[in-house]
Enzyme design. Structure first.
Site, PDB file in Angstrom:
ATOM      1  N   CYS B 100      77.590 -60.014  65.127  1.00 49.96           N
ATOM      2  CA  CYS B 100      79.031 -59.811  65.292  1.00 49.96           C
ATOM      3  C   CYS B 100      79.641 -59.517  63.921  1.00 49.96           C
ATOM      4  CB  CYS B 100      79.660 -61.066  65.892  1.00 49.96           C
ATOM      5  SG  CYS B 100      81.458 -61.034  65.885  1.00 49.96           S
ATOM      6  N   CYS B 104      86.999 -57.166  64.894  1.00 52.55           N
ATOM      7  CA  CYS B 104      87.637 -56.573  66.077  1.00 52.55           C
ATOM      8  C   CYS B 104      88.848 -57.372  66.546  1.00 52.55           C
ATOM      9  CB  CYS B 104      86.633 -56.472  67.217  1.00 52.55           C
ATOM     10  SG  CYS B 104      85.116 -55.665  66.727  1.00 52.55           S
ATOM     11  N   THR B 191      86.269 -66.566  65.434  1.00 53.15           N
ATOM     12  CA  THR B 191      85.264 -65.647  64.911  1.00 53.15           C
ATOM     13  C   THR B 191      85.741 -65.018  63.599  1.00 53.15           C
ATOM     14  OG1 THR B 191      84.481 -65.148  67.132  1.00 53.15           O
ATOM     15  CG2 THR B 191      83.996 -63.529  65.436  1.00 53.15           C
ATOM     16  N   GLU B 258      81.738 -68.705  63.816  1.00 51.74           N
ATOM     17  CA  GLU B 258      82.980 -69.187  64.402  1.00 51.74           C
ATOM     18  C   GLU B 258      83.367 -70.475  63.695  1.00 51.74           C
ATOM     19  OE1 GLU B 258      80.700 -67.759  66.544  1.00 51.74           O
ATOM     20  OE2 GLU B 258      82.037 -66.090  67.016  1.00 51.74           O
ATOM     21  N   HIS B 293      90.147 -56.532  73.903  1.00 49.88           N
ATOM     22  CA  HIS B 293      88.936 -57.224  73.463  1.00 49.88           C
ATOM     23  C   HIS B 293      87.804 -57.071  74.483  1.00 49.88           C
ATOM     24  CE1 HIS B 293      87.505 -59.319  70.084  1.00 49.88           C
ATOM     25  NE2 HIS B 293      87.137 -60.414  70.730  1.00 49.88           N
ATOM     26  N   TYR B 297      83.843 -55.217  73.725  1.00 50.33           N
ATOM     27  CA  TYR B 297      82.485 -55.672  74.040  1.00 50.33           C
ATOM     28  C   TYR B 297      81.610 -54.552  74.609  1.00 50.33           C
ATOM     29  CZ  TYR B 297      83.469 -60.624  73.171  1.00 50.33           C
ATOM     30  OH  TYR B 297      83.746 -61.819  72.578  1.00 50.33           O
ATOM     31  N   CYS B 300      80.384 -53.260  70.760  1.00 53.99           N
ATOM     32  CA  CYS B 300      79.613 -54.098  69.821  1.00 53.99           C
ATOM     33  C   CYS B 300      78.333 -54.643  70.448  1.00 53.99           C
ATOM     34  CB  CYS B 300      80.477 -55.230  69.288  1.00 53.99           C
ATOM     35  SG  CYS B 300      81.018 -56.431  70.520  1.00 53.99           S
ATOM     36  N   GLU B 448      78.745 -65.668  73.603  1.00 58.43           N
ATOM     37  CA  GLU B 448      79.991 -64.934  73.366  1.00 58.43           C
ATOM     38  C   GLU B 448      80.166 -63.823  74.413  1.00 58.43           C
ATOM     39  OE1 GLU B 448      81.318 -63.919  69.193  1.00 58.43           O
ATOM     40  OE2 GLU B 448      81.142 -61.902  70.020  1.00 58.43           O
TER      41      GLU B 448
END
Lengths: 90, 489
Positions: B100, B104, B191, B258, B293, B297, B300, B448
């Site tokens: 990650c 974002c 994150t 995180e 968001h 996904y 990413c 996640e």
């Protein structure tokens, strides 16, 4: 002759775009100057090297000179060479 | 300076006075901490790739606020093409980091706030849009990394913010001053916050009129007084502390993180406030942020999936199973699942539309379908990767044993696969698969994928709302030649 090279963003390229540009540079060594395209510079041609046929690079803000030449796969090499040679011969 | 280099980014982090705790101690130097550094390297790639001619078409874009070239992570999307390039950029960065890259959430928060503040001002005559534009122009000029903080601890899930036995279970305003507000609460699962210069805070749910103190959105520097972070543990994290750790960490250079982030009476000046008591706009902000968001996904996770598919194929190459038809078929299935995720990420972008403020919003139905698939497919992709990798992935000896002058020769001999491939390379690829499927990177690729940007049920609620069921019934009635006047009254 000076050619600006503009790449797509490379999200999932089907071939090595940097290697493609290097091969072209070797092919035209001393004849064509390839430069990573700058928006402030002028070129005789703009070469777009895209990683796939989506060809999504945004080149609208660059000087396109006399021609915009596209590469979308490894096999584009011969076509690009031919187009550049034709430009040199004009 | 609209575009920072990676080096400038790292130096700017060093200047922060972050309060980060890990294993019960204050981390003196987060930037060079061996557990944190790989996650910083991942964010660093968002700066490095922006300077690279082969990637700048995805990584950079012209700002609608300043007319200058900015990093796409600070961009307010101006077209469906921008939305599509966002997803492509995320896929590319997932491929480069197998982790990650954390930037974002700030981009998604900014785009949600830009349109929501505009519409809040229109309804209430407030000045949040101007506040936000001024703030975000600063972010574009500095190229800072911004954390997007949404998820409150929430306490008893059956109760709303004002009904909680502890009112701090949702972040809230505890004091109102002429020059700003003081907030208290916490945001969980933050994150990338340790690698961010700024944090944007938003409400976590749609709110009712009585929840006024909870309807607060703002931005503060990550080293603001009263703000501190408690670093989240990850499976196998302390392998990074082992001397000379390389093979055993699977991905030596990159990672994610995180942190539980505490806001212990943090002051927010008026010009950094983007919502303050307009409860009816909290839901809009949450829905828009979640929509962006959920789109993210579809980029990413696909990029990380690309690396995992490649790793599984190499594991098969290295043990000689690559020609087996079932192995080939499993790699096809992994690719099919991965590209299906990408398809919905691209689709919800292509079907985007302009908001009243002018920036582009994704198609909510397709973004929620995208994220719903993300809650499932990476699990199947990891299952297939583990299937192809074989049990050695979790039973092989440590790097230290491999490098031991006595034990190493036995490991080298007995863990050899195909004769032309070194045992070390075989171990490296198995450790990478372990890292993504059940090591530190599994935080990002598995759990996640399940809960980030909202748990599966949150998407199903949105799919139910957006699914257009009434129109589907009408279609069926027409084809079936149904005359409802014949129904019994």
């Amino acid at each position: 002759m000076k050619v600006g090279v503009k790449y797509c963003g490379g999200c999932n390229p089907r071939y090595d775009r940097g290697n493609f540009a290097q091969k072209l540079s070797n092919e035209f060594k001393g004849i064509i100057e390839f430069e990573n395209a700058q928006e402030t510079n002028q070129y005789e041609a703009l070469l777009i090297i895209s990683g796939c046929t989506s060809n999504c690079a945004d080149y609208t803000s660059y000087d396109m000179g006399k021609a915009v030449i596209f590469a979308t796969e490894e096999a584009s090499f011969e076509t690009v060479v031919k187009e550049l040679k034709q430009m040199l011969n004009k | 300076m609209s575009l920072m280099t990676k080096e400038q980014y790292v130096e700017s982090l060093r200047k922060l006075n972050l309060k980060v705790y890990m294993f019960g101690e204050l981390v003196e130097n987060p930037v060079d901490h061996p557990i944190i550094k790989p996650s910083m390297n991942s964010v660093g790639m968002t700066y490095e790739m922006a300077q690279h001619p082969e990637y700048e078409d995805l990584m950079t874009v012209t700002s609608n606020l300043t007319g200058k070239k900015v990093n796409r992570f600070t961009h307010l999307h101006q077209s469906t093409s921008d939305l599509i390039k966002k997803v492509k950029m995320q896929r590319m960065l997932g491929q480069k980091t197998a982790a990650c890259f954390q930037r974002c959430v700030g981009m998604d928060a900014a785009n949600a706030l830009y349109s929501t503040t505009f519409e809040t001002d229109k309804a209430h005559g407030t000045k949040y849009f101007e506040n936000f534009k001024k703030y975000w122009t600063m972010i574009q000029e500095t190229d800072f990394t911004v954390d997007g903080a949404m998820t409150d601890p929430k306490g008893d899930r059956g109760l709303g913010p004002v009904e909680q036995s502890d009112p701090d279970m949702f972040l809230r305003v505890v004091e109102r001053r002429p020059d700003g507000v003081v907030v208290r609460g916490a945001k969980v699962h933050q994150t990338g916050i340790v690698n961010s210069q700024e944090v944007i805070v938003m409400p976590t749910i749609a709110l009712r009129p009585e929840d006024k103190d909870y309807a607060i959105a703002f931005a503060v520097p990550t080293d603001a007084d009263g703000l501190f972070m408690i670093y989240g543990r990850q499976s196998c994290d302390t392998r990074k502390l082992e001397e000379g750790a390389d093979i055993d960490v699977g991905n030596k250079e990159f990672g994610g993180h995180e942190a539980l982030t505490i806001f212990d009476n943090v002051f927010v000046p008026n010009d950094r406030i983007f919502l303050n008591g307009e409860t009816e706009f909290a839901g809009m902000l949450v829905e828009r942020f979640a929509g962006y968001h959920r789109q993210s996904y579809g980029g990413c996770k696909v990029g990380v999936g690309d690396v995992l598919i490649g790793a599984a194929a190499l594991a098969a190459d290295y043990n000689g199973a690559h020609k087996a038809s079932h192995v080939k078929d499993k790699l096809i299935e992994m690719t099919h699942l991965n590209e299906t995720l990408y398809s919905s990420g691209i689709a919800c972008s292509a079907e985007g539309y302009p908001t009243e403020a002018g920036n582009y919003q994704i198609d909510l139905l397709l973004a929620n379908v995208c994220k719903q698939n993300v809650t499932r497919f990476p699990y199947e992709i990891t299952r297939l990767a583990e299937d192809i990798a074989g049990g050695l992935m979790v039973t092989m000896p440590s790097e230290k044993d491999f490098k031991d002058p006595v034990l190493g020769k036995y490991i080298n001999k007995y863990l050899q696969g195909v004769a032309t491939v070194s045992t070390e390379n075989r171990m490296r690829i198995l450790r990478l698969i372990e890292n993504i499927t059940l090591g530190t990177a599994a935080v990002g690729y598995r759990t996640e994928s399940m809960h980030g940007a909202g748990s599966p049920q949150a998407q199903r609620i949105m799919i139910a709302r957006q699914g257009n069921l009434a129109q589907k019934k009408e279609l069926a009635k027409k084809i079936a030649r149904i005359d409802e006047s014949q129904n019994k009254k």
